[in-house]
Each structure stands twice: as structure tokens, then as C-alpha cells.
Design a protein around this motif. Sequence first.
Motif, PDB file in Angstrom:
ATOM      1  N   VAL A 232       0.843  -1.201   0.000  1.00 40.12           N
ATOM      2  CA  VAL A 232       0.000   0.000   0.000  1.00 40.12           C
ATOM      3  C   VAL A 232       0.879   1.252   0.000  1.00 40.12           C
ATOM      4  O   VAL A 232       0.552   2.254  -0.656  1.00 40.12           O
ATOM      5  CB  VAL A 232      -0.953  -0.011   1.210  1.00 40.12           C
ATOM      6  N   GLY A 233       2.000   1.198   0.720  1.00 38.21           N
ATOM      7  CA  GLY A 233       2.921   2.337   0.722  1.00 38.21           C
ATOM      8  C   GLY A 233       3.459   2.641  -0.666  1.00 38.21           C
ATOM      9  O   GLY A 233       3.552   3.805  -1.067  1.00 38.21           O
ATOM     10  N   ILE A 234       3.800   1.595  -1.435  1.00 39.04           N
ATOM     11  CA  ILE A 234       4.287   1.800  -2.799  1.00 39.04           C
ATOM     12  C   ILE A 234       3.177   2.377  -3.682  1.00 39.04           C
ATOM     13  O   ILE A 234       3.395   3.332  -4.437  1.00 39.04           O
ATOM     14  CB  ILE A 234       4.796   0.468  -3.382  1.00 39.04           C
ATOM     15  N   ALA A 235       1.981   1.792  -3.584  1.00 42.83           N
ATOM     16  CA  ALA A 235       0.872   2.272  -4.409  1.00 42.83           C
ATOM     17  C   ALA A 235       0.523   3.723  -4.082  1.00 42.83           C
ATOM     18  O   ALA A 235       0.340   4.554  -4.979  1.00 42.83           O
ATOM     19  CB  ALA A 235      -0.353   1.372  -4.218  1.00 42.83           C
ATOM     20  N   MET A 236       0.436   4.022  -2.795  1.00 38.73           N
ATOM     21  CA  MET A 236       0.080   5.381  -2.395  1.00 38.73           C
ATOM     22  C   MET A 236       1.212   6.370  -2.639  1.00 38.73           C
ATOM     23  O   MET A 236       0.982   7.577  -2.751  1.00 38.73           O
ATOM     24  CB  MET A 236      -0.345   5.399  -0.930  1.00 38.73           C
ATOM     25  N   ALA A 237       2.449   5.878  -2.720  1.00 39.99           N
ATOM     26  CA  ALA A 237       3.553   6.759  -3.116  1.00 39.99           C
ATOM     27  C   ALA A 237       3.311   7.284  -4.526  1.00 39.99           C
ATOM     28  O   ALA A 237       3.545   8.464  -4.819  1.00 39.99           O
ATOM     29  CB  ALA A 237       4.886   6.010  -3.040  1.00 39.99           C
ATOM     30  N   GLY A 238       2.830   6.401  -5.411  1.00 32.90           N
ATOM     31  CA  GLY A 238       2.458   6.869  -6.741  1.00 32.90           C
ATOM     32  C   GLY A 238       1.335   7.878  -6.685  1.00 32.90           C
ATOM     33  O   GLY A 238       1.327   8.866  -7.439  1.00 32.90           O
ATOM     34  N   PHE A 239       0.383   7.650  -5.800  1.00 36.61           N
ATOM     35  CA  PHE A 239      -0.733   8.576  -5.631  1.00 36.61           C
ATOM     36  C   PHE A 239      -0.236   9.973  -5.270  1.00 36.61           C
ATOM     37  O   PHE A 239      -0.676  10.971  -5.851  1.00 36.61           O
ATOM     38  CB  PHE A 239      -1.647   8.026  -4.537  1.00 36.61           C
ATOM     39  N   GLN A 240       0.691  10.035  -4.314  1.00 35.75           N
ATOM     40  CA  GLN A 240       1.201  11.337  -3.887  1.00 35.75           C
ATOM     41  C   GLN A 240       2.134  11.952  -4.925  1.00 35.75           C
ATOM     42  O   GLN A 240       2.130  13.170  -5.130  1.00 35.75           O
ATOM     43  CB  GLN A 240       1.935  11.212  -2.537  1.00 35.75           C
ATOM     44  N   LEU A 241       2.944  11.117  -5.581  1.00 37.40           N
ATOM     45  CA  LEU A 241       3.810  11.646  -6.634  1.00 37.40           C
ATOM     46  C   LEU A 241       2.983  12.201  -7.791  1.00 37.40           C
ATOM     47  O   LEU A 241       3.416  13.134  -8.477  1.00 37.40           O
ATOM     48  CB  LEU A 241       4.756  10.556  -7.132  1.00 37.40           C
ATOM     49  N   GLY A 242       1.794  11.635  -7.990  1.00 38.37           N
ATOM     50  CA  GLY A 242       0.901  12.191  -8.996  1.00 38.37           C
ATOM     51  C   GLY A 242       0.520  13.627  -8.679  1.00 38.37           C
ATOM     52  O   GLY A 242       0.413  14.464  -9.576  1.00 38.37           O
ATOM     53  N   SER A 243       0.337  13.907  -7.392  1.00 41.90           N
ATOM     54  CA  SER A 243       0.062  15.295  -6.984  1.00 41.90           C
ATOM     55  C   SER A 243       1.246  16.188  -7.306  1.00 41.90           C
ATOM     56  O   SER A 243       1.083  17.296  -7.852  1.00 41.90           O
ATOM     57  CB  SER A 243      -0.243  15.345  -5.478  1.00 41.90           C
ATOM     58  N   SER A 244       2.445  15.721  -6.971  1.00 41.27           N
ATOM     59  CA  SER A 244       3.645  16.521  -7.219  1.00 41.27           C
ATOM     60  C   SER A 244       3.846  16.752  -8.709  1.00 41.27           C
ATOM     61  O   SER A 244       4.106  17.886  -9.150  1.00 41.27           O
ATOM     62  CB  SER A 244       4.875  15.814  -6.639  1.00 41.27           C
ATOM     63  N   VAL A 245       3.732  15.678  -9.492  1.00 42.87           N
ATOM     64  CA  VAL A 245       3.933  15.798 -10.935  1.00 42.87           C
ATOM     65  C   VAL A 245       2.881  16.720 -11.548  1.00 42.87           C
ATOM     66  O   VAL A 245       3.195  17.589 -12.374  1.00 42.87           O
ATOM     67  CB  VAL A 245       3.890  14.403 -11.591  1.00 42.87           C
ATOM     68  N   GLY A 246       1.640  16.546 -11.124  1.00 40.90           N
ATOM     69  CA  GLY A 246       0.582  17.391 -11.659  1.00 40.90           C
ATOM     70  C   GLY A 246       0.777  18.863 -11.319  1.00 40.90           C
ATOM     71  O   GLY A 246       0.610  19.737 -12.176  1.00 40.90           O
ATOM     72  N   LEU A 247       1.150  19.130 -10.071  1.00 39.34           N
ATOM     73  CA  LEU A 247       1.324  20.519  -9.648  1.00 39.34           C
ATOM     74  C   LEU A 247       2.550  21.173 -10.282  1.00 39.34           C
ATOM     75  O   LEU A 247       2.543  22.363 -10.601  1.00 39.34           O
ATOM     76  CB  LEU A 247       1.430  20.583  -8.120  1.00 39.34           C
ATOM     77  N   MET A 248       3.625  20.385 -10.455  1.00 39.40           N
ATOM     78  CA  MET A 248       4.858  20.966 -10.996  1.00 39.40           C
ATOM     79  C   MET A 248       4.830  21.079 -12.518  1.00 39.40           C
ATOM     80  O   MET A 248       5.331  22.057 -13.079  1.00 39.40           O
ATOM     81  CB  MET A 248       6.064  20.127 -10.558  1.00 39.40           C
TER      82      MET A 248
END
Length: 527
Positions: A232-248
Motif C-alpha cells: 500500500v505504501g508503494i501504491a500510495m507513493a504513486g498517488f502522492q507523486l501524482g500530486s507533485s507531478v501534476g502541480l509541478m
Amino acid sequence: MNSTIRTSYLSLSRGRKIPKPESPNLQLPPRSVISPNRCNGFRNVSSANSLLRIGLRHDSADLRGVQSRRVRVSSKNAQFGSFSDGNEAQAPSFGEFITSERVKVVAMLALALALCNADRVVMSVAIVPLSLSNGWSPSFAGIVQSSFLWGYLVSPIAGGTLVDYYGGKVVMAWGVALWSMATFLTPWAAETSLWLLLAMRALLGIAEGVALPCMNNMVARWFPKTERSRAVGIAMAGFQLGSSVGLMLSPILMSQGGVFGPFVIFGLSGFLWVLVWLSATSSTPDRSPQISKYELDYIQSERQKSFLGENKPKPTNVIPPFRRLLSKPPTWALIVANAMHSWGFFVFLSWMPIYFNSVYHVDLRQAAWFSAVPWTVMAVMGYIGGLWSDIMIRNGTSVTLTRKIMQSIGFIGPGIALVGLTTAKSPSVTSAWLTLAVGLKSFSHSGFLVNLQEIAPQYSGVLHGISNTAGTFAAILGTVGAGFFVELVGSFQGFLLFTSLLYILAALFYILFSTGERVDFDEPTPV
């Protein structure tokens, strides 16, 4: 003749106690390695001196039963450890874990969740120029951003039920395809009419409502209990990185392709993901042609000691027992936790760029970067929290206590950090407090999010849908309420302090009523 006898003896002795044939000239070759072929009735026997290929056709029921027990001890697959006499599989090392087939599956899930969140946050950046060009007030901007949640409110329960019935692979493919189409068509909708824009964002929410239930379903099928927090940590890491990638990336793509450039890029990326997902992954480990033999035995061995829902017959009725699910306090602990998680998540995601832009008067690109850094840290901290959680359970800490510790860090930590954020005098200090709040918030993924699979593995999808629906109500209230609060009071700090209080109360509720043990939802509910 001796080779045939020796091969038959090795095949049968795996499942039965059969005395070794007495032959003065019969000796087993040294360092023999057996690698079974996937086709019934064929085995390859290789030794240090020679390679013998002997085909045996098992016509009797006894021999077929023995052969159906997969024996995986080939040198190619020995990386996943060995089996003791009691058929116990040793836990793989970090290197073996990270290169396994199940991690490939969860990495694809992480990429899907990254696209899921990137498609969400594009509007958080685009809302600034759209508000300026259309003359939208802060309260109406909040309504536009919350339109995604209108659709997200509808789909989690239905999507979770479909996931439990049809499996995560198929439902996830349909979900990603649909939300990518909605993202891709958003520019056309925005230029056509406001109502069509709101409808397209609502369609995005409908499709994305199945993402987390699908992730939970696939993790429950592919990962043993002692590895689920990391998965779940790996999957949710992608979830949060999606926020970073989208915002940047959104401000950069907007500067090159206009306000709607990111919507087109992220939408096309989703279609590409679907093609890879359908061709490269399997719904369960035993259906995967790429999985190593030792990894499959390890997963199946661990599954026998756990309480996975796959061990029970698949429900024949698509409609789950909602009354029984809602009659237990642990269910409400998950509902409250998910509601608070979504409240904080969407307030941070939707309003932080505007917060930095309006309070500190930084430009849009700087505001997006200040808002993106915390999500990158959250991705890393989420995996650390999952690894720590798995180590605690493996070392003897009860699952219940582990989940309560993780959830306490994930809620009380952000509650305290938000108080510090309201006192910050510069955007860098504010970003530091926000990073701390969001980073600690990721520990809740090893709390309530994994807990869904533990208390009701056979209903994890629909239970996730129920709690997600409550979370969506909270997210709508928080996202729209923040806009009206700022418009009426003229300050965002008061709303953040209120959010801090809610975090503390939700943590206490979870500590009191949650459990890491399986809850019997199949027993009749008293009238």
C-alpha cells in the motif's frame, strides 16, 4: 530404466511417504535440481553431469494429484528462498521483494494512482487563470473544484461492489480508460459551456471512484499480510507523486500549450497505461505466466496462514450486506478515518496553490512548486511507514496496536503541524510546516487504509466504497466550505485551525473503536 524409476520416485515422494526402491545400482545424482514444466506430466531433471529429459504421462488420479502440487526448486527461481520440511517459505530479502512479480503489479497500480491524482490536481492550478479570465469568485471557484467530487460521491460503493465481484484488474482498466477520456475532453467541454465543464469533471470523479478499491483488491490478492503495508505504501507513493507531478508540470505545460495543455497530455498517458496494464498483469498470482515458481509458492503458503477473502467462496449475490457492515464499530472507525483523511487531503490539494498565491503573493509557478514539495515527501514517508508497520507485525506487535499507532501518527501529527502552519510568516516556512503535516499524514495509509483488508477481506472493496463515500462528503464540505469561509471571514488560518481540531478528534475515535482482527460480517444482525 533406472532413470525412469528415479524420476517417478522423486515425483511421488513429494506428496507421499514412499520407500526408496531397493536397487544396488540406483544412486541419486549429486546436486540434482528439479524444475517442473507447467504442462501436466512433464518434468525436467538436470544434474551436475548430464541433462535428462523424460516425459511421463500420469493417467491415474493419484499421480495427477501428486503432480498438481507444484514443486518449485529450480536454480532459476531459487532467489525467493527455500522451503523447510514443514512447507514454510522463508520471507524474501528486500532485493528479492523489490524485483518480484507482485511488486511489478503494485508498481503499475502506483502509476495508475499517479495519473489519477495528476488528473485531479490539474484543475487546482488551472483554476487560477480560469477564475481571472471568467471573473469567478473564491466561493464559485470552490464549487468548480468540487465538481470532481460530485461524481466521486456516486461511484465508490458501486465500484467497490464490482471490484469484489469481478476483480481489480478489469474494473481498474475500465476506470482508467473512462477518467482519461474525461480529462482529455475537458478542454473541449470548457470552451463549450460551464455546465459541460462541470459534467466532465463529475465524470472524472465517477471513474476515479474505483481506483482505491481496485488497489485494495489487487494488494489483497497478491501480497501476504506481512507485506501489505509496504505494498500500500508503494501504491500510495504513486498517488502522492501524482500530486507533485501534476502541480509541478501543469504550469510548465500551460506556458507551452495553453491552459488546457496538461489535460491533453495526462489524458493520453492514461490510454497508454491501459494497454500496458491489460497485456502485462494478471488478476491473481496463479494466473500470471511471468511469476516465478518460488514466488507463487511463497504467496500461496502465506495465504494459507492468513484470512484472505479469496479463501472463501466468491459471493454469488452482487448486493453486499450493508446493514451488517454498518452495524459494527470497527466499520465506523474506518468511515470516520476516511472522512477526515479526505477532508484534509482535498483541502490541501485544492487550496494550497491559491493559499500561497493570495497570502504570500507568489506567482502561479512558485505557488505550484511550494504546494508540490509536501506530496513528494509524503510519497517517501508513506513507504517508510509501511515498512515500519510490517516490521512491527513481523516482530510480534499485534495488528490492532500497529494500526492504531500508525493512525495516531497520521492524524495527530498533521493536527499539530497545522497549528504551526498558521503562525508562519514566509512561504518557505509555511511550505516546511505543510510538508511536515502531509508527510506525517501518510502514516495513516498503514492505519485505516490497510485495515480495510483485515477486518473484512471478502468485502474490502465495498467497505472501501462506503468509507470513501463518507470521505467524499467530507471532501466536498471541506473544499466548498473553505471557499465560503475565506470569502466570509477573509482568513484561511481559522479554517486550518478547525481542520487541526478535527484531526485530533478523528484520531481518538479510531483508537477507541478500531481493530486489526477479522470481524464476522456474515452473522445475522439482531433486529
